[in-house]
Design an enzyme around this catalytic site. Sequence first.
Site, PDB file in Angstrom:
ATOM      1  N   ASP A 149      28.980  59.030 -45.861  1.00 27.21           N
ATOM      2  CA  ASP A 149      30.126  59.422 -46.685  1.00 27.21           C
ATOM      3  C   ASP A 149      30.028  60.913 -46.979  1.00 27.21           C
ATOM      4  O   ASP A 149      28.918  61.455 -47.094  1.00 27.21           O
ATOM      5  CB  ASP A 149      30.143  58.645 -48.004  1.00 27.21           C
ATOM      6  CG  ASP A 149      30.392  57.159 -47.796  1.00 27.21           C
ATOM      7  OD1 ASP A 149      31.185  56.815 -46.903  1.00 27.21           O
ATOM      8  OD2 ASP A 149      29.789  56.345 -48.513  1.00 27.21           O
ATOM      9  N   ASP A 183      37.061  55.005 -44.498  1.00 32.19           N
ATOM     10  CA  ASP A 183      37.494  54.436 -45.779  1.00 32.19           C
ATOM     11  C   ASP A 183      38.940  54.832 -46.077  1.00 32.19           C
ATOM     12  O   ASP A 183      39.730  54.020 -46.581  1.00 32.19           O
ATOM     13  CB  ASP A 183      36.596  54.929 -46.916  1.00 32.19           C
ATOM     14  CG  ASP A 183      35.156  54.471 -46.768  1.00 32.19           C
ATOM     15  OD1 ASP A 183      34.931  53.389 -46.204  1.00 32.19           O
ATOM     16  OD2 ASP A 183      34.260  55.203 -47.229  1.00 32.19           O
TER      17      ASP A 183
END
Length: 206
Positions: A149, A183
């Site tokens: 991330d 995401d």
Amino acid sequence: MSLRKSLIIIFIVLLIDQISKIYIKTHFVYQESVVVFDWFKILFIENEGAAWGTKLSDILPISDRSGKLFLTLFRLFAIAGIGYWLFDAIKKKTSRTLVIAVSLIFAGAFGNIIDSVFYGAIFDHSNGQVATLFSSDPYGSLFYGKVVDMLHFPIISTSWPSWVPYFGGKTFSFFDPVFNVADSAISIGVGILIVFNKKAFAKTEA
């Protein structure tokens, strides 16, 4: 909407997602950050669990390793289901909106599965060093990779007033979660299904 156009959407999302993750892994040390704007940072973290870093071992009486394997296998079954949904939607010539939304969800889920399945076997660790791609000393193994991330939007960063019970004086940040391109694709796809629900699931006229 044709299968070809759906595959183009999936390919573009996967390409951007994986290029960004590999770049971060091979250029950033774990938790290193770069301020792009006051409200946007590139912050490298790794997610071992599900959404927001939740681990199954935090919920169920199982080890971290067992929980990680179960989660990865669940993701594989889930992506198979989403893939069938997408193929069926295209075959039945459902609305363009539905196909685009499911294509984004499929691409996002697939992007994170690539991390979970392969990254542990091809990268070494990022703690105090920049990771090496195709390392001879990987940090894990197949099915035990961590999801990369890097997108952080601390749009509001302040402290609670001292008079607020319990939270007084503590720092407050919005939006705090760190996420990735995959995401984002999932969130956009789900958002399309929610906002344009009637259009997405409109019955196709003969």
